[in-house]
Design an enzyme around this catalytic site. Structure first.
Site, mmCIF file in Angstrom:
data_model
loop_
_atom_site.group_PDB
_atom_site.id
_atom_site.type_symbol
_atom_site.label_atom_id
_atom_site.label_comp_id
_atom_site.label_asym_id
_atom_site.label_seq_id
_atom_site.Cartn_x
_atom_site.Cartn_y
_atom_site.Cartn_z
ATOM 1 C CG HIS A 158 8.881 96.958 70.914
ATOM 2 N ND1 HIS A 158 10.129 96.725 71.682
ATOM 3 C CD2 HIS A 158 8.588 96.203 69.867
ATOM 4 C CE1 HIS A 158 10.233 95.836 70.840
ATOM 5 N NE2 HIS A 158 10.256 95.299 69.825
ATOM 6 C CG HIS A 181 12.655 98.537 66.139
ATOM 7 N ND1 HIS A 181 13.982 97.261 67.386
ATOM 8 C CD2 HIS A 181 11.973 96.737 65.989
ATOM 9 C CE1 HIS A 181 13.560 96.523 68.018
ATOM 10 N NE2 HIS A 181 12.313 96.334 67.496
ATOM 11 N NE ARG A 185 17.070 87.626 60.199
ATOM 12 C CZ ARG A 185 17.586 86.937 60.709
ATOM 13 N NH1 ARG A 185 17.999 87.351 62.303
ATOM 14 N NH2 ARG A 185 18.352 85.854 59.900
ATOM 15 C CE1 TYR A 225 19.014 95.962 64.988
ATOM 16 C CE2 TYR A 225 16.483 96.069 66.399
ATOM 17 C CZ TYR A 225 17.459 95.958 65.290
ATOM 18 O OH TYR A 225 16.546 95.074 64.341
ATOM 19 C CG HIS A 259 17.594 90.861 69.320
ATOM 20 N ND1 HIS A 259 17.278 89.709 68.538
ATOM 21 C CD2 HIS A 259 17.241 92.224 68.673
ATOM 22 C CE1 HIS A 259 16.636 90.467 67.484
ATOM 23 N NE2 HIS A 259 17.145 91.745 67.055
ATOM 24 N NE ARG A 290 17.049 85.616 65.889
ATOM 25 C CZ ARG A 290 15.553 86.509 65.990
ATOM 26 N NH1 ARG A 290 14.913 85.940 66.379
ATOM 27 N NH2 ARG A 290 15.510 87.319 64.984
ATOM 28 C CG HIS A 348 12.736 91.212 69.699
ATOM 29 N ND1 HIS A 348 13.750 91.800 69.249
ATOM 30 C CD2 HIS A 348 11.579 91.839 69.511
ATOM 31 C CE1 HIS A 348 13.260 93.153 69.076
ATOM 32 N NE2 HIS A 348 12.545 92.846 68.934
ATOM 33 C CD GLU A 380 9.213 89.638 66.381
ATOM 34 O OE1 GLU A 380 8.614 90.057 65.251
ATOM 35 O OE2 GLU A 380 10.061 89.719 67.158
ATOM 36 C CG HIS A 420 7.277 90.157 69.387
ATOM 37 N ND1 HIS A 420 6.075 91.168 68.854
ATOM 38 C CD2 HIS A 420 8.564 90.551 68.919
ATOM 39 C CE1 HIS A 420 6.416 92.400 68.223
ATOM 40 N NE2 HIS A 420 8.000 91.530 68.372
ATOM 41 C CG ASP A 477 7.471 95.352 66.336
ATOM 42 O OD1 ASP A 477 9.232 95.608 66.116
ATOM 43 O OD2 ASP A 477 7.800 94.635 66.273
#
Length: 450
Positions: free
Chosen positions: A64, A66, A87, A126, A208, A211, A235, A238, A272, A323
């Site tokens: 995993h 990003h 975020r 993404y 993703h 949500r 995900h 998490e 996660h 991650d």
């Protein structure tokens, strides 16, 4: 077999062969980059063999990643906050990415991974479009940049192309998220279908999060992956806030929502899997859905400690990822999974060193669709990572305890050699394809701050 233009031999001073450490092992590699033979009881290097001093493990799998989060290192550690405040900083970096800057950054990040003994990366991708959501001339320009970056860095990649359609349950994407969204899952599937696999690259899918993909579109993503027999990652649970919002919108947990829409299964990996109920654990284990733990990120973001031991006991295979790249060190991720569980339960010894290494190698590769990698045995891809046994961290223990030394004492800084498909990508701690990886990282990160 002698080393020729079409074959080569690596002599491993010590090798972890899945159950034990064996001294003096010769690994013959065919022209196809696969292991042709593993010969034990070879006390001295055969003529012409490449010598790997230390303990050689199968190449590690970072399940995993990003890649652009690497630009956050050292920045998001200032002050306090939560995942949600982190975020916002992450979005500010994502807004600056272009195909060109992402290629430069990802190349350097994947080279850093190679220096850490990682031979395959699962890139949870993404950031698809230009800011504002406008498609590039090549709608997959960003994904293609990641695939090229992996080739340049000499590692394999599974591009886990993520469907990301909403900012929350029933909410459209916000300004930052417009470049993540294809509008609908059908449009996402159409764009992904253009991506082509290569010798070093496989194409997978990702939800993703619950949500970010409306419930009535989850099945489209799952069906796309099922038709291609591709890995599917998501995900999952998490943060508790996501669980609470899912309950409010659907009256169930995210795991139950995924189960009800056909997302769970043996080619699916939940990333996660932190805040789970007993029913969630049973659903994941019973469906053979995998679990990718990312302990350094989970602790960096104060997300919590997931029930990894209970998940594995229920039937969920474990893999590991770095991650957000607070550090890039799969040995640390393996160690942290065990030590986190010790803190949570106040007991020791939940996994053996061998089990933790399997999570970091064979099981991680399987989660990314590379079932033929992650072991040192005939027919497997010739991916190797050699850990020094004479550094200040690793000196002293008996070589036969090398697995324990690697997991519980070594760091990525102790990796001396990385071989991918029989090719020496890292030799004596230096990357053979990307000169001066620290400088490449510094320049790539600086370009995103300009």
């Amino acid at each position: 077999m002698t080393t020729t233009e079409r074959t080569r031999t690596y002599w491993l001073e010590h090798a972890w062969l899945g159950t034990h450490v064996e001294p003096g092992v010769a690994v013959d590699v065919g022209a196809d980059g696969r292991i042709a033979a593993v010969r034990t009881d070879v006390p001295a290097p055969p003529p012409g063999a490449e010598i790997l001093r230390g303990l050689t493990l199968p190449g590690l799998a970072n399940a995993h990643s990003h890649a652009f989060h690497r630009a956050l290192r050292g920045t998001v550690q200032v002050g306090s906050g939560t995942f949600w405040t982190w975020r916002e900083v992450m979005y500010s970096v994502a807004d600056r990415l272009t195909p060109e800057t992402y290629l430069d950054l990802a190349r350097a990040v994947y080279a850093e991974m190679a220096l850490a003994g990682i031979t395959t990366v699962g890139e949870f991708h993404y950031v698809h479009h230009a800011p504002g959501g406008t498609a590039y001339a090549d709608p997959n320009a960003m994904g293609e940049a990641l695939i090229q970056a992996a080739a340049d860095a000499g590692v394999r990649i599974t591009l886990l192309d993520a469907c990301y359609l909403s900012s929350g349950f029933g909410q459209p994407p916000d300004t930052h998220q417009l470049r993540f969204s294809d509008g609908t899952a059908d449009a996402w599937a159409q764009r992904c279908s253009v991506l082509e696999e290569r010798d070093h690259a496989r194409i997978g899918a990702a939800v993703h999060s619950v949500r970010a993909v409306p419930a009535d579109q989850l099945a489209t993503v799952a069906r796309w992956a099922e038709e291609r027999r591709a890995p599917l990652h998501v995900h999952l649970s998490e943060q508790t806030a996501e669980n609470d919002a899912c309950h409010a919108a659907h009256g169930c947990t995210p795991t139950r929502l995924l189960a009800d829409h056909g997302v769970l299964g043996p080619r699916t990996t939940g990333v996660h899997n932190t805040h789970l109920t007993d029913e969630d654990i049973a659903l994941l284990g019973g469906s053979r859905t995998g679990t990718c733990m990312c302990p350094t990120t989970e602790r960096d973001l104060a997300d919590g400690i997931g029930p990894a031991a209970a998940l594995q006991q229920a039937g969920s295979p474990l893999s590991l990822g770095s991650d957000s790249h607070a550090v890039v060190d799969l040995l640390e991720e393996a160690r942290a999974m065990e030590l986190n569980e010790r803190l949570r339960t106040r007991t020791r010894g939940h996994w053996t060193a061998a089990a933790l290494l399997r999570a970091a190698s064979a099981d991680g590769h399987a989660a990314l669709g590379w079932d033929d990698a992650g072991t040192i045995e005939p027919g497997a891809r010739a991916d190797l990572a050699t850990v020094a046994l004479d550094s200040v961290r690793t000196a002293g223990p008996l070589p036969r305890l090398g697995a324990e030394t690697a997991v519980f004492a070594a760091t990525a800084a102790d990796v001396r050699h990385t071989v991918v498909g029989g090719r020496h990508v890292v030799r004596d701690g230096a990357h053979t394809l990307v000169p001066d990886v620290p400088r490449a990282l510094a320049r790539a990160v600086a370009a995103l701050r300009a």
